[in-house]
Design an enzyme around this catalytic site. Structure first.
Site: not given
Ligand code: ADP
Ligand code: ZN
Length: 228
Positions: A23, A98, A137, A171, A182
């Site tokens: 994404k 999400r 990554r 990260r 996750r």
């Molecule tokens: P990825 O999609 O690779 O898991 P992101 O950078 O989108 O990575 O998200 C990293 C973390 O940030 C998630 O595991 C969660 O803890 C938090 N997070 C990100 N977006 C949301 C969201 N919309 N709602 C709740 N937690 C979120």
């Protein structure tokens, strides 16, 4: 004609898919190619953690454990960012919504500003490949370009192809244990949104297991078609 103003609503795209689906990579490419603004709640939350804001303090441990940050915090952060002027160019939501609660909050926010969701695009991938994708990554700490040890290495070891920086970042939550948590959260909380958007008639899907550039080309066509 007294004072009639024609406003063109800024397009809104949502990228759906598990962690590692690509994404962020695809949203960045769309931003560069078509000028839409990438809105990543993950990036916004990591910035809040780094800045030590109240929201960041509340989010830090949850993120490190691979859980989802509470809807209240994430919605507030996104709402703030959506109000910035650049978002009038149109936005690509990456990592939001999400949960069903977030999706409903987004519907309300958009209704208030006369906007709609142009498309929710689901990146279809095999779960079994996601741990390897995520574990390899890293990103350029200077320009944000994303790389992968195997799938997309830098041309010169440790040097960003785009900006020449040698400041590469991995990260804290990109390790095998956190990734599987996750993925579990994704299946329990986020995957139901595919049906949610299908019900609204805005769902599109694409196979995201191929080459980054080929996926980008398909996605770019979908976005152009749905932008107006
Ligand atoms: P990825 O999609 O690779 O898991 P992101 O950078 O989108 O990575 O998200 C990293 C973390 O940030 C998630 O595991 C969660 O803890 C938090 N997070 C990100 N977006 C949301 C969201 N919309 N709602 C709740 N937690 C979120
Ligand atoms: Zn760079």
């Amino acid at each position: 004609m007294d004072g009639a103003v024609v406003t063109v609503a800024a397009p809104v795209f949502i990228l759906l898919g598990p962690p590692g689906a690509g994404k962020g990579t695809q949203a960045r490419m769309l931003q560069e190619a078509q000028g839409f603004v990438q809105l990543s709640t993950g990036d916004l939350l990591r910035a809040a953690v780094a800045a030590g804001t109240d929201a960041g303090k509340a989010a830090k441990a949850v993120m490190e454990a691979g859980g989802l940050v509470s809807d209240d915090i994430v919605i507030a952060i996104l709402k703030d960012r959506l109000a910035d002027d650049d978002c009038a160019r149109g936005v690509i939501l990456d990592g939001f919504p999400r949960t069903t609660g977030q999706a409903e909050a987004l519907d309300d926010l958009l209704a208030d500003s006369g906007q709609r969701i142009n498309a929710a695009i689901s990146l279809e991938v095999d779960d079994s490949a996601m741990v390897a994708r995520i574990s390899g990554r890293f990103t350029c700490g200077n320009c944000g370009e994303g790389y992968h040890d195997v799938n997309k290495p830098t041309r010169a070891l440790g040097i960003c192809d785009k900006c020449g920086s040698s400041h590469m970042k991995r990260r804290a939550d990109d390790n095998a244990e956190t990734v599987s948590q996750r993925l579990t959260e994704y299946h329990n909380q986020t995957a139901p949104l595919i049906a949610y958007y299908e019900g609204k008639g805005v769902l599109q899907s694409l196979d995201a297991m191929g080459e980054i550039d080929a996926i980008a080309a398909t996605l770019s066509g979908m976005v152009k078609d749905a932008a107006t």
